[in-house]
Design a protein around this motif. Sequence first.
Motif, PDB file in Angstrom:
ATOM      1  N   GLY A  17      44.763  55.360 -10.542  1.00  0.00           N
ATOM      2  CA  GLY A  17      44.947  55.921  -9.023  1.00  0.00           C
ATOM      3  C   GLY A  17      46.019  57.048  -9.402  1.00  0.00           C
ATOM      4  O   GLY A  17      46.117  57.978  -8.834  1.00  0.00           O
ATOM      5  N   VAL A  18      47.138  56.575 -10.099  1.00  0.00           N
ATOM      6  CA  VAL A  18      48.099  57.567 -10.257  1.00  0.00           C
ATOM      7  C   VAL A  18      47.920  58.766 -11.280  1.00  0.00           C
ATOM      8  O   VAL A  18      47.960  60.049 -10.773  1.00  0.00           O
ATOM      9  N   THR A  19      47.424  58.424 -12.361  1.00  0.00           N
ATOM     10  CA  THR A  19      47.258  59.727 -13.310  1.00  0.00           C
ATOM     11  C   THR A  19      46.155  60.654 -13.057  1.00  0.00           C
ATOM     12  O   THR A  19      46.122  61.594 -13.871  1.00  0.00           O
ATOM     13  N   GLU A  20      44.928  60.166 -12.132  1.00  0.00           N
ATOM     14  CA  GLU A  20      43.942  60.955 -11.889  1.00  0.00           C
ATOM     15  C   GLU A  20      44.497  62.239 -11.269  1.00  0.00           C
ATOM     16  O   GLU A  20      43.765  63.531 -11.440  1.00  0.00           O
ATOM     17  N   LEU A  21      45.405  62.180 -10.509  1.00  0.00           N
ATOM     18  CA  LEU A  21      45.863  63.324  -9.607  1.00  0.00           C
ATOM     19  C   LEU A  21      46.879  63.944 -10.303  1.00  0.00           C
ATOM     20  O   LEU A  21      47.237  65.282 -10.394  1.00  0.00           O
ATOM     21  N   PHE A  22      47.854  63.307 -10.931  1.00  0.00           N
ATOM     22  CA  PHE A  22      49.160  63.813 -11.882  1.00  0.00           C
ATOM     23  C   PHE A  22      48.253  64.398 -12.941  1.00  0.00           C
ATOM     24  O   PHE A  22      47.482  63.857 -13.399  1.00  0.00           O
ATOM     25  N   PRO A  23      49.003  65.537 -13.503  1.00  0.00           N
ATOM     26  CA  PRO A  23      48.105  66.453 -14.472  1.00  0.00           C
ATOM     27  C   PRO A  23      48.458  65.571 -15.803  1.00  0.00           C
ATOM     28  O   PRO A  23      48.786  66.676 -16.834  1.00  0.00           O
ATOM     29  N   ILE A  24      48.238  64.406 -16.175  1.00  0.00           N
ATOM     30  CA  ILE A  24      48.668  63.853 -17.363  1.00  0.00           C
ATOM     31  C   ILE A  24      47.343  62.825 -17.910  1.00  0.00           C
ATOM     32  O   ILE A  24      47.674  62.293 -18.720  1.00  0.00           O
ATOM     33  N   TRP A 248      34.203  40.837  -7.803  1.00  0.00           N
ATOM     34  CA  TRP A 248      35.082  40.925  -6.604  1.00  0.00           C
ATOM     35  C   TRP A 248      36.718  41.679  -7.293  1.00  0.00           C
ATOM     36  O   TRP A 248      37.026  42.460  -6.544  1.00  0.00           O
ATOM     37  N   MET A 249      36.667  41.409  -8.658  1.00  0.00           N
ATOM     38  CA  MET A 249      37.907  41.979  -9.348  1.00  0.00           C
ATOM     39  C   MET A 249      37.971  43.264  -9.420  1.00  0.00           C
ATOM     40  O   MET A 249      38.832  44.055  -9.167  1.00  0.00           O
ATOM     41  N   ILE A 250      36.884  43.687  -9.482  1.00  0.00           N
ATOM     42  CA  ILE A 250      36.436  45.173  -9.682  1.00  0.00           C
ATOM     43  C   ILE A 250      36.483  45.917  -8.350  1.00  0.00           C
ATOM     44  O   ILE A 250      37.082  47.138  -8.376  1.00  0.00           O
ATOM     45  N   ILE A 251      36.078  45.179  -7.375  1.00  0.00           N
ATOM     46  CA  ILE A 251      36.152  45.920  -6.215  1.00  0.00           C
ATOM     47  C   ILE A 251      37.695  45.764  -5.615  1.00  0.00           C
ATOM     48  O   ILE A 251      38.136  46.873  -5.077  1.00  0.00           O
ATOM     49  N   PHE A 252      38.366  45.115  -6.088  1.00  0.00           N
ATOM     50  CA  PHE A 252      39.886  44.816  -5.727  1.00  0.00           C
ATOM     51  C   PHE A 252      40.711  46.059  -6.381  1.00  0.00           C
ATOM     52  O   PHE A 252      41.569  46.677  -6.134  1.00  0.00           O
ATOM     53  N   GLY A 253      40.267  46.226  -7.676  1.00  0.00           N
ATOM     54  CA  GLY A 253      40.813  47.315  -8.444  1.00  0.00           C
ATOM     55  C   GLY A 253      40.252  48.654  -7.914  1.00  0.00           C
ATOM     56  O   GLY A 253      41.273  49.698  -7.913  1.00  0.00           O
ATOM     57  N   MET A 254      38.941  48.951  -7.442  1.00  0.00           N
ATOM     58  CA  MET A 254      38.763  50.175  -6.810  1.00  0.00           C
ATOM     59  C   MET A 254      39.533  50.248  -5.725  1.00  0.00           C
ATOM     60  O   MET A 254      40.330  51.483  -5.449  1.00  0.00           O
ATOM     61  N   VAL A 255      39.924  49.355  -4.731  1.00  0.00           N
ATOM     62  CA  VAL A 255      40.831  49.547  -3.557  1.00  0.00           C
ATOM     63  C   VAL A 255      42.252  49.912  -4.016  1.00  0.00           C
ATOM     64  O   VAL A 255      42.959  50.804  -3.446  1.00  0.00           O
ATOM     65  N   LEU A 256      42.622  49.218  -4.870  1.00  0.00           N
ATOM     66  CA  LEU A 256      43.973  49.453  -5.440  1.00  0.00           C
ATOM     67  C   LEU A 256      44.258  50.579  -5.954  1.00  0.00           C
ATOM     68  O   LEU A 256      45.286  51.576  -5.785  1.00  0.00           O
ATOM     69  N   SER A 257      43.186  51.239  -6.558  1.00  0.00           N
ATOM     70  CA  SER A 257      43.234  52.761  -7.461  1.00  0.00           C
ATOM     71  C   SER A 257      43.053  53.524  -6.455  1.00  0.00           C
ATOM     72  O   SER A 257      43.791  54.455  -6.284  1.00  0.00           O
ATOM     73  N   GLY A 258      42.475  53.500  -5.073  1.00  0.00           N
ATOM     74  CA  GLY A 258      42.024  54.190  -4.215  1.00  0.00           C
ATOM     75  C   GLY A 258      43.531  54.471  -3.217  1.00  0.00           C
ATOM     76  O   GLY A 258      43.964  55.705  -2.935  1.00  0.00           O
TER      77      GLY A 258
END
Length: 301
Positions: A17-24, A248-258
């Motif tokens: 979630g953080v590094t997708e937008l930061f140029p790293i 359910w864990m993957i869905i949780f990860g998607m929400v947190l990443s978002g």
Amino acid sequence: MDLLKFIQTVVLALIQGVTELFPISSLGHTVIVPNLVGWGDLAGGTACGGKSCFLPVVVALHLGTSIALLIYFWRDWLQVVKTLGNTVVTRKITRGTEEWVSWLIIVGTIPTGLLGIVLKNKLEALFSEPQIVAAFLFLNGSVLFIGEALRRRSEASLKNLSAPEREAHFRSLKTLSLKEAVLVGLAQSLALIPGFSRSGTTIVAGLGVRLTHEDAARFSFLLGTPIILAAAAVEVPALFHQNQFPFWMIIFGMVLSGIAAYLSTAFLTKYFEKGRLDPFAYYCWIVGLVSLALFAFVLHV
């Protein structure tokens, strides 16, 4: 509940979630970090029908990021839909308008989409090579540094102006040609290689065609959204054939990443009103070199 899998999901989601937008480079970090902390089996497992679960899980987290970008830039994507409809009806496009920006986004996504399809299998092999990815992360820092250095050179004649006045001297997104949009989109394809940043390469390319830092960042974020969605459409079905991570864990990860991606987008959109790429270049150099040293002399990955 498998506590380790939950921790892995949370860590990977926050990194994505953080590094997708930061140029790293988000892909670079999701390859390097698991290997640094002893989670190398994520990329080398065989629970997804004889293949690693790593890529589809990471792409699922990308899906959370792309949904966050759709929400943040919902006005832009609504305009894209309206533009397609208006163009069909009127059969004309007026340059310098928001409708023109919509076509720049559409055209700019084509190069990476085509190359992603052609090179998919070859690029996936890099997910098991953290040393190579760390080297690419270092090179990503060099791309950011050179891109910013070239911008400073073009600003040399404006040295008597204030920073905001210098930025205003450069172009807005509406002034780009379709050819220039393709060139910026082509730069995005470099990020198909783990270690190179999608946002970083497109921001540098945007600066190269004399966009302001703010518009270069905005165009970068908009170009990335359909590519991430397309990748998810290809890889997410593989999640139904794996048993490493509960759904359910993957869905949780998607929400947190978002959530992380939304906050990162808000921060970076404000940052690039005045900020530069240099700090991110230094970060990539440091992390890339330290990771290479650890893999070579300590971890022996």
